[in-house]
Design a protein around this motif. Structure first.
Motif, PDB file in Angstrom:
ATOM      1  N   LEU A   5      32.993  33.118  38.399  1.00 30.62           N
ATOM      2  CA  LEU A   5      32.335  33.801  37.176  1.00 30.62           C
ATOM      3  C   LEU A   5      31.409  34.948  37.683  1.00 30.62           C
ATOM      4  N   TYR A   6      30.562  34.565  38.735  1.00 33.29           N
ATOM      5  CA  TYR A   6      29.558  35.836  39.319  1.00 33.29           C
ATOM      6  C   TYR A   6      30.282  36.933  39.685  1.00 33.29           C
ATOM      7  N   LEU A   7      31.545  36.802  40.379  1.00 30.48           N
ATOM      8  CA  LEU A   7      32.455  37.949  40.962  1.00 30.48           C
ATOM      9  C   LEU A   7      32.938  38.700  39.926  1.00 30.48           C
ATOM     10  N   LEU A   8      33.204  38.024  38.852  1.00 28.66           N
ATOM     11  CA  LEU A   8      33.617  38.822  37.773  1.00 28.66           C
ATOM     12  C   LEU A   8      32.422  39.565  36.990  1.00 28.66           C
ATOM     13  N   ALA A   9      31.414  38.926  37.035  1.00 27.86           N
ATOM     14  CA  ALA A   9      30.289  39.487  36.304  1.00 27.86           C
ATOM     15  C   ALA A   9      29.944  40.916  37.254  1.00 27.86           C
ATOM     16  N   LEU A  10      30.238  40.924  38.259  1.00 29.62           N
ATOM     17  CA  LEU A  10      29.848  42.245  39.366  1.00 29.62           C
ATOM     18  C   LEU A  10      30.717  43.210  38.738  1.00 29.62           C
ATOM     19  N   ARG A  63      50.290  40.040  30.214  1.00 30.14           N
ATOM     20  CA  ARG A  63      50.064  38.581  29.782  1.00 30.14           C
ATOM     21  C   ARG A  63      50.991  37.898  30.795  1.00 30.14           C
ATOM     22  N   ASN A  64      52.175  38.465  31.156  1.00 24.70           N
ATOM     23  CA  ASN A  64      53.058  37.960  32.120  1.00 24.70           C
ATOM     24  C   ASN A  64      52.823  38.240  33.595  1.00 24.70           C
ATOM     25  N   TRP A  65      51.528  39.044  33.766  1.00 27.02           N
ATOM     26  CA  TRP A  65      51.248  39.264  35.276  1.00 27.02           C
ATOM     27  C   TRP A  65      50.393  38.007  35.711  1.00 27.02           C
ATOM     28  N   PRO A  66      50.180  37.875  36.932  1.00 32.74           N
ATOM     29  CA  PRO A  66      49.336  36.805  37.677  1.00 32.74           C
ATOM     30  C   PRO A  66      47.805  37.387  37.262  1.00 32.74           C
ATOM     31  N   ARG A  67      47.178  36.324  36.901  1.00 29.31           N
ATOM     32  CA  ARG A  67      45.699  36.852  36.448  1.00 29.31           C
ATOM     33  C   ARG A  67      45.109  37.313  37.612  1.00 29.31           C
ATOM     34  N   ARG A  68      45.023  37.075  38.943  1.00 32.02           N
ATOM     35  CA  ARG A  68      44.113  37.589  39.864  1.00 32.02           C
ATOM     36  C   ARG A  68      44.797  38.949  40.406  1.00 32.02           C
ATOM     37  N   SER A  69      46.046  39.060  40.491  1.00 38.65           N
ATOM     38  CA  SER A  69      46.605  40.322  40.572  1.00 38.65           C
ATOM     39  C   SER A  69      46.574  41.365  39.478  1.00 38.65           C
ATOM     40  N   SER A  70      46.204  41.053  38.115  1.00 38.64           N
ATOM     41  CA  SER A  70      46.205  41.996  37.148  1.00 38.64           C
ATOM     42  C   SER A  70      44.722  42.452  37.240  1.00 38.64           C
ATOM     43  N   GLY A  73      44.343  44.928  39.936  1.00 38.59           N
ATOM     44  CA  GLY A  73      44.750  46.255  39.670  1.00 38.59           C
ATOM     45  C   GLY A  73      43.962  46.859  38.594  1.00 38.59           C
ATOM     46  N   PHE A  74      43.421  46.316  37.595  1.00 41.21           N
ATOM     47  CA  PHE A  74      42.525  46.820  36.576  1.00 41.21           C
ATOM     48  C   PHE A  74      41.052  47.659  37.466  1.00 41.21           C
ATOM     49  N   VAL A  75      40.710  46.605  38.317  1.00 38.82           N
ATOM     50  CA  VAL A  75      39.344  47.066  38.948  1.00 38.82           C
ATOM     51  C   VAL A  75      39.767  48.329  39.885  1.00 38.82           C
ATOM     52  N   LEU A  76      40.763  48.277  40.616  1.00 43.94           N
ATOM     53  CA  LEU A  76      41.177  49.571  41.517  1.00 43.94           C
ATOM     54  C   LEU A  76      41.476  50.719  40.739  1.00 43.94           C
ATOM     55  N   ALA A  77      42.278  50.518  39.398  1.00 45.69           N
ATOM     56  CA  ALA A  77      42.571  51.548  38.780  1.00 45.69           C
ATOM     57  C   ALA A  77      41.238  52.297  38.103  1.00 45.69           C
ATOM     58  N   PHE A  78      40.280  51.608  37.856  1.00 40.46           N
ATOM     59  CA  PHE A  78      39.091  52.072  37.180  1.00 40.46           C
ATOM     60  C   PHE A  78      38.161  52.580  38.338  1.00 40.46           C
ATOM     61  N   ALA A  79      38.437  52.167  39.603  1.00 39.98           N
ATOM     62  CA  ALA A  79      37.528  52.958  40.720  1.00 39.98           C
ATOM     63  C   ALA A  79      38.302  54.357  40.968  1.00 39.98           C
ATOM     64  N   ALA A  80      39.633  54.299  40.690  1.00 39.84           N
ATOM     65  CA  ALA A  80      40.493  55.559  41.127  1.00 39.84           C
ATOM     66  C   ALA A  80      40.255  56.545  40.169  1.00 39.84           C
ATOM     67  N   ALA A  81      39.908  56.206  38.831  1.00 45.32           N
ATOM     68  CA  ALA A  81      39.632  57.062  37.833  1.00 45.32           C
ATOM     69  C   ALA A  81      38.461  57.733  38.009  1.00 45.32           C
ATOM     70  N   HIS A  82      37.274  57.038  38.586  1.00 44.85           N
ATOM     71  CA  HIS A  82      36.087  57.787  38.564  1.00 44.85           C
ATOM     72  C   HIS A  82      36.283  58.532  39.844  1.00 44.85           C
ATOM     73  N   PRO A 169      33.365  46.099  46.318  1.00 46.34           N
ATOM     74  CA  PRO A 169      33.050  44.613  46.534  1.00 46.34           C
ATOM     75  C   PRO A 169      33.577  43.931  45.210  1.00 46.34           C
ATOM     76  N   ALA A 170      33.396  44.397  44.032  1.00 49.99           N
ATOM     77  CA  ALA A 170      34.058  43.857  42.923  1.00 49.99           C
ATOM     78  C   ALA A 170      35.414  43.383  43.154  1.00 49.99           C
ATOM     79  N   ALA A 171      36.348  44.194  43.659  1.00 51.43           N
ATOM     80  CA  ALA A 171      37.682  43.917  43.747  1.00 51.43           C
ATOM     81  C   ALA A 171      37.969  42.874  44.856  1.00 51.43           C
ATOM     82  N   LEU A 172      37.118  43.134  45.914  1.00 47.74           N
ATOM     83  CA  LEU A 172      37.217  42.035  46.895  1.00 47.74           C
ATOM     84  C   LEU A 172      36.685  40.858  46.637  1.00 47.74           C
ATOM     85  N   GLY A 173      35.673  40.815  45.706  1.00 49.08           N
ATOM     86  CA  GLY A 173      35.305  39.389  45.089  1.00 49.08           C
ATOM     87  C   GLY A 173      36.507  38.706  44.123  1.00 49.08           C
TER      88      GLY A 173
END
Length: 392
Positions: A5-10, A63-70, A73-82, A169-173
């Motif tokens: 939970l705290y890693l998601l909060a990061l 919704r059909n993607w594994p939760r951890r993988s999705s 992917g979202f966090v890395l896409a967010f980083a790439a956009a910035h 670090p959020a992605a690693l978490g």
């Protein structure tokens, strides 16, 4: 509360910093990219609209993607956009990166909200949500003022790079913190998408989503336009603007933390006590804004009450949408961001009234009034039961 939970909060902290940071960077961006400040302001609208549309859309696609993988992917896409936004010299491309970032943020938050609810016992969803949303409140305390300072010292591009770096670090978490046993998608064993979307026909779900949006609209109506109140009505220098924003953020952190311990078992207490006090606070702030001490105190209190009430209502969304295993988080995210988009628009209109800089504060009071007029006749519906089963 479990470590994931705290890693998601990061991750939420990094994304919250990005969502709010543009308020202090727009003049710099406009000058650098040779556009007007008004045009640069559309970057904020692009992000908010991307969040509203993206939450249910991306959640449905993922919704059909594994939760951890999705989530990764979202966090890395967010980083790439910035990262792309930090190097571009084209305003249209920067605008596009804000839409991509919003979609990634919406997807990440929707999945994270659902994940948070499943990482804890069924009657602890409120506390889990409080931990997750603490990332947003800490962003208002430290991330946004820090981004403004960094932008002032090194330029707006440095702030974009900083947000991209926070995502690593959020992605690693996310990769190491979420247990492997949850790598299967929820859709594998859950209801069909049509059944999850059918939850939106439930009046109780629509009610708590509407109330959450109204309270969040009131919050962002005033938060967005606190700066002119500080420098105009209160007559303070611009150096006091970050102080006031930090006070609001500190209050929001306290509010989310306290409400997180009450919203599962005693949501009625938060709503019936916090709601009227929040309503009284906005006009009180408008009347006393010319007194700096009162301004500082009331900004802290309103931040606490706004996020206590708002997070409690969003917790009720998760309970009411318990039958939508993969989409519940997106419904909560949409409610939050409808408020975040509509509130500033209403407040901007209020600026042109006789109330002037204080118009947004009065608008916030009006929005909370509407919410309470809807909620109190139906308070037994809004606050019924502790868990999802009791709310049906």
């Amino acid at each position: 509360m479990p470590l994931p939970l705290y890693l998601l909060a990061l991750a939420v902290f990094a994304m919250g910093t990005s969502e709010f940071m543009l308020a202090g960077l727009l003049p710099d961006i406009a000058s650098d990219l040779d556009v007007t400040v008004g045009t640069a302001g559309t970057l904020t609208s692009a992000f908010a609209i991307g969040m509203i549309v993206g939450a249910p859309l991306v959640a449905a696609l993922a919704r059909n993607w594994p939760r951890r993988s999705s989530l990764l992917g979202f966090v890395l896409a967010f980083a790439a956009a910035h990262a792309v936004g930090a190097i571009t010299t084209s305003f249209p491309l920067l605008f596009a990166t804000r839409i991509v970032a919003a979609l990634a943020n919406a997807g990440s938050l929707a999945v994270a909200l659902t994940a948070a609810a499943t990482l804890v016992p069924p009657d602890k969803k409120g506390r889990a949500l409080a931990v997750l949303l603490s990332g947003t409140t800490v962003a208002t305390i430290a991330g946004v003022p820090g981004g403004s300072v960094l932008g002032a010292l090194l330029g707006w591009r440095a702030t974009f790079w900083a947000v991209a770096a926070l995502c690593l670090p959020a992605a690693l978490g996310v990769l190491t913190g979420l247990p492997a046993r949850r790598e299967r998608s929820d859709a594998a064993d859950g209801p069909a998408l049509r059944a999850e979307l059918a939850q939106l026909a439930r009046p109780r779900l629509i009610l708590v989503m509407l109330l959450g949006a109204l309270v969040n609209a009131a919050t962002f109506a005033s938060f967005t336009f606190l700066a002119p109140v500080v420098t105009g009505t209160a007559g303070l220098s611009e150096l006091w603007i970050p102080v006031v924003l930090v006070l609001f953020g500190a209050g929001s952190f306290v509010g989310v933390t306290v409400a997180g311990r009450l919203s599962d078992q005693r949501p009625g207490l938060v709503i019936t006590v916090g709601g009227p006090v929040l309503l009284l606070g906005w006009p009180a702030l408008a009347v006393l804004a010319d007194e700096p001490v009162a301004l500082f105190a009331l900004v802290f209190v309103q931040g606490a009450l706004s996020f206590a009430l708002g997070s409690t209502l969003i917790t009720r969304v998760l309970y009411e949408a318990a039958g939508a295993a993969t989409m519940a988080g997106s419904y909560a995210t949409a409610a939050l961001n409808v408020g975040a988009a509509v509130g500033p628009l209403i407040a901007a209109t209020a600026l042109s009234t006789a109330a002037g800089d204080l118009g947004p504060l009065w608008a916030s009071g009006l929005l909370v009034t509407v919410a309470l007029l809807i909620a109190f006749p139906l308070r037994t519906v809004v606050t019924a039961g502790r868990g999802a089963g009791a709310l049906r």
